[in-house]
Write a protein that holds these residues in place. Structure first.
Motif, PDB file in Angstrom:
ATOM      1  N   ALA A 431      18.199  44.567  37.835  1.00 35.52           N
ATOM      2  CA  ALA A 431      18.413  44.339  39.334  1.00 35.52           C
ATOM      3  C   ALA A 431      18.185  42.812  39.345  1.00 35.52           C
ATOM      4  CB  ALA A 431      16.908  44.887  39.827  1.00 35.52           C
ATOM      5  N   VAL A 507      13.773  41.744  44.633  1.00 38.56           N
ATOM      6  CA  VAL A 507      13.686  42.966  43.753  1.00 38.56           C
ATOM      7  C   VAL A 507      12.338  43.646  43.734  1.00 38.56           C
ATOM      8  CG1 VAL A 507      13.714  43.403  41.180  1.00 38.56           C
ATOM      9  CG2 VAL A 507      15.182  41.458  42.116  1.00 38.56           C
ATOM     10  N   TYR A 570      26.863  44.454  40.215  1.00 41.58           N
ATOM     11  CA  TYR A 570      26.046  45.147  39.694  1.00 41.58           C
ATOM     12  C   TYR A 570      26.756  45.970  38.350  1.00 41.58           C
ATOM     13  CZ  TYR A 570      22.749  49.109  38.156  1.00 41.58           C
ATOM     14  OH  TYR A 570      22.307  50.074  37.413  1.00 41.58           O
TER      15      TYR A 570
END
Length: 845
Positions: A431, A507, A570
């Protein structure tokens, strides 16, 4: 081998009419038309057989035809099949899942004359296979056999091996998958609760009909939802107890939390919207597809291939932060360690991971032979192990064939069904890496307008042409004090920053900081429910975009609300973690692509470690909202070695000591010295095998001893069978050129060469090309580029005249909905596109 058949378009026939018009006199033909056309007398033709006009329709209509059943026989078979109960891991509609010995079934085994027992009941399933019966004549598709007028029973087949992979029942199927499970009551006693599953009906658990839709976040508050976790676990218990012999399951066991039961939404990032959903019971091979209203609209069963060694495993991509050495370690079978890059063979794997006397494990595995026939993917439940060979020494593999003991492990694929912790998959760390990449991408997507120089005076800024103010002059406003010339200048007021320039992700603290199986990034939201963080990120960015003013929206790339665009950073972070940072190296290649439905993001990383090429592929599905598969491979193949030899020979050294660029790519097809380029003669076709879809060839190889010829068998199709290629010519039309289609697919490099009748290569195509190719002068396209956007940007700079000189053609699908390719007729180059992004380059002479 999968083969694409290209239809040929016949030329139009132009008829010229007489100019005499109505004054022309027509007279009837009084002769014999047959004789005038060169036809002599012949006997009339009659179909063999005894069918006559009194036969009942459908009774004997297979006489004289290559069919096993008449229409009435076929109807009788289908009527029986669609009422059969569905038995997971065994059969559906009488179609067996595997042979009696556990091995996969070939599609041909299901086609044939039906057999009936002494009571007139159709023999199906394993008994049918043992007695040599069949299920009449199914409708045959490239990837499936189907029975019934609306395809009530579907057997999906592997297009390469023709082996059965999945069985599916569609909405008109009349049979059921009814079972029962044990419920523990408050007083500790138990009761048996029936489960009713039928197509076109809602699932029932006892007297409760599951008729509520729910998102994952709200499932606990929807007790009648088919995706409520308690109900999912009840379905799971019924499947395991009824068909897999499990006597009892701990009431505390949660198959959803254990990731054995996967809940999938059609649009995962918008679960609040009522939609089609899917329940996948992984360890039982059962898939239920629900309509938005909860009816079962499809039911699939798959063969269960869980091997003992994979029931408890862990995985890591290397022992240290800089080295990649992928290893799967099993705790269920002591001593079973599958490591890539060590020369591990199929024989080594069997000795360490298949226990003595265990024949069931290898019998139930799917052996998927490569189209190139130089390797086979051995597919277990959650991991695929690929073994390849040197074809010149051991010959090619046939469909469904197992590896030889000497075949070497060259690739491993982990899927989300493995449910094994991966050392590099730490949600909190991924993350953080994703946050940095996405924020940078969002900032780069903003283009602020240039400062309006002519409007400076309007903003109160001084005109540089004006003389400086005299500090002794009185202020314009007598109430204002004079400006002290010794004071520092006042900074002008900065324009308001664009919201995306200051956007920051938070996060969540609840993301796990421990190694986990490849899965969603789960966190606990403000309401205390478990949520997918990637979906939350997509929603946050879209909400910010919706809040922008029209002027602010005009400054930002509209792709910022496209889920694939947001997820790509990602996937990049996952590639970086799994490659231990080597995807960022000097000679590393990193590429991304999507699918036309924009539901997948696929990332590739290629890098060299200790002179050995490595490949990492990460697949992210927006339907799952997670990484679903990771593939890592290593090493060169025979074809790679040949092409790499020419790569080193043709490319110049980079500086005094640096070697040439390490990868062969399609840009070398334009090099006149390349025997595998356009007009090259590096491929000599000697013969072919239609059954295997292979060509016997001789390939030019360069080395210390000069150029030699290497005999090899490769995948391909001969020109004798009307194979060839299409080249696009002026007028946006295609011309067909007969040629041998020669596939040169190694482990690292894949290329398709078309050898024409003169022995020269007329066309070259390469997917995953690593070097950019020039579409037009000054317009270079790399893998993954948005080709229409690149053409538009180039045209804005180069001008319309250069665009016209390049003769760019956009090729769409037959219905005009999907862009298939972009070609330059002038430069004879084309890019195959998926979601408008280049995935293959083709050049022709």
């Amino acid at each position: 081998m999968r083969r694409v058949l290209v239809p040929l378009v016949a030329a139009s026939l132009w008829l010229a009419g007489c100019e005499d018009g109505p004054e022309q006199i027509f007279t009837p033909n009084s002769g014999d038309p047959a004789a005038q056309n060169g036809h002599g007398a012949s006997d009339p033709f009659f179909q063999d057989g005894n069918q006559d006009f009194t036969s009942t329709a459908g009774t004997n209509d297979n006489d004289g035809r290559a069919r096993f059943c008449s229409e009435s026989q076929n109807t009788r078979v289908v009527e029986h099949l669609v009422q059969r109960p569905i038995v997971p891991d065994v059969e559906m509609g009488g179609v067996p899942m595997r042979n009696p010995d556990g091995s996969p079934i070939h599609a041909d085994q299901l086609v044939g004359t039906p057999l009936y027992d002494a009571d007139g009941v159709l023999v199906t399933g394993g008994a049918m296979l043992e007695q040599g019966g069949g299920l009449c004549d199914p409708t045959v598709y490239l990837n499936a056999l189907t029975w019934g007028p609306t395809n009530e029973v579907v057997a999906f087949i592997n297009q390469e091996t023709r082996l059965i992979e999945t069985l599916m029942a569609t909405q008109d199927y009349l049979g059921d998958m009814n079972g029962q499970f044990t419920r523990v009551l408050e007083d500790g006693t138990t009761e048996q609760v029936p489960m009713t599953v039928r197509l076109r009906d809602r699932v029932r658990l006892g007297d409760v009909e599951l008729d509520e839709y729910t998102s994952q976040a709200n499932q606990a508050a929807r007790p009648r939802a088919w995706l409520n976790h308690a109900n999912v676990n009840a379905i799971y218990r019924a499947v395991r107890e009824t068909w897999f012999g499990v006597e009892s399951i701990d009431p505390a066991y949660d198959c959803v939390a254990a990731k054995v039961c996967a809940i999938i939404y059609q649009t995962e990032e918008a679960q609040e919207v009522r939609q089609t959903t899917l329940l996948y019971i992984i360890d039982s091979g059962v898939i239920l597809v629900f309509s938005p209203e909860g009816e079962v609209i499809q039911l699939q069963i798959e063969p269960v291939r869980v091997a003992p060694f994979e029931t408890s495993v862990s995985f890591d991509f290397g022992p240290d932060a800089d080295t990649v050495a992928p290893t799967l370690a099993s705790t269920a079978v002591p001593g079973c360690n599958v490591t890539l890059g060590t020369g591990m063979t199929w024989g080594d794997f069997q000795a360490s991971c298949v226990q003595a006397g265990d024949t069931r494990t290898l019998d139930r595995v799917d052996y998927d032979v490569y189209g190139q026939r130089n390797g086979v993917s051995v597919r277990f439940n959650g991991v695929d192990l690929d073994f390849t060979r040197r074809v010149s020494d051991q010959g090619v593999l046939r469909d469904g064939e197992r590896p030889n003991d000497a075949d070497v492990l060259t690739s491993m694929t982990l899927t989300r069904t493995l449910n094994a912790p991966v050392a590099e998959f730490v949600p909190a760390e991924l993350a953080v890496a994703y946050k940095a990449r996405l924020e940078a991408r969002l900032r780069a997507a903003v283009t602020l307008p240039p400062e309006d120089e002519a409007g400076k005076a309007d903003k109160g800024e001084p005109d540089p042409m004006d003389p400086p103010a005299d500090p002794m002059d009185p202020p314009a406003d007598p109430m204002d004090p004079p400006v002290d010339p010794m004071d520092p200048p006042v900074d002008p007021v900065a324009p308001p920053a664009h919201p995306f320039l200051t956007f920051e992700l938070t996060v969540p603290d609840s993301l796990s900081d421990a190694a986990a199986p490849i899965e969603q990034l789960f966190y606990t939201d403000a309401s205390g429910a478990q949520a997918n963080w990637n979906n939350t990120v997509i929603q946050q960015v879209r909400a910010l975009y919706e809040s922008l003013t029209p002027a602010q929206r005009a400054m930002v790339d509209p792709q910022v609300i496209e889920p694939t665009w947001l997820i790509e950073p990602y996937v990049d972070a996952v590639l970086d973690r799994f490659s231990h940072g080597q995807s960022e190296g000097r000679d590393a290649v990193k590429q991304f692509r999507n699918t036309d439905d924009r539901r997948w993001v696929i990332g590739y990383a290629n890098f060299i470690q200790d002179d050995v090429p490595y490949r990492v592929t990460v697949q992210y599905s927006l339907n799952y909202g997670a990484v679903t598969a990771v593939t890592v491979g290593a090493g060169w193949g025979e074809i790679d070695e040949i092409l790499q030899g020419w790569n080193q020979s043709l490319r110049p050294n980079r500086g005094l000591v640096d070697p040439p660029y390490p990868y062969y790519s399609v840009d070398l097809a334009l090099n006149p010295d390349n025997p595998y380029g356009l007009d090259g003669q590096g491929i000599i076709v000697l013969g072919y095998d239609r059954q295997l879809g292979t060509l016997d060839v001789e390939l030019q190889r360069t080395g210390v001893g000069g150029v030699t010829l290497v005999p090899l068998t490769v995948s391909g199709a001969p020109a004798d069978d009307r194979n060839g290629y299409l080249r696009q010519i002026r007028g946006e039309r295609y011309e067909f050129v007969p040629a041998h289609q020669v596939s040169l697919s190694g482990l690292e490099t894949g290329m398709l060469a078309y050898v024409e009748a003169d022995g020269r290569i007329g066309r070259v195509g390469m997917g995953g090309f690593k070097q950019p190719i020039q579409l037009c002068p000054g317009l270079r396209i790399s893998y993954g580029d948005d080709v229409p956007a690149a053409v538009e940007a180039w045209t804005a700079t180069a001008g319309v005249d250069r665009y016209r000189e390049c003769e760019i053609v956009f090729n769409y699908s037959e219905n005009g909905n999907v862009l298939d390719a972009v070609a330059s007729l002038t430069n004879r180059v084309s890019f195959v596109t998926v979601n408008q992004r280049a995935v293959q380059a083709d050049l022709w002479r």
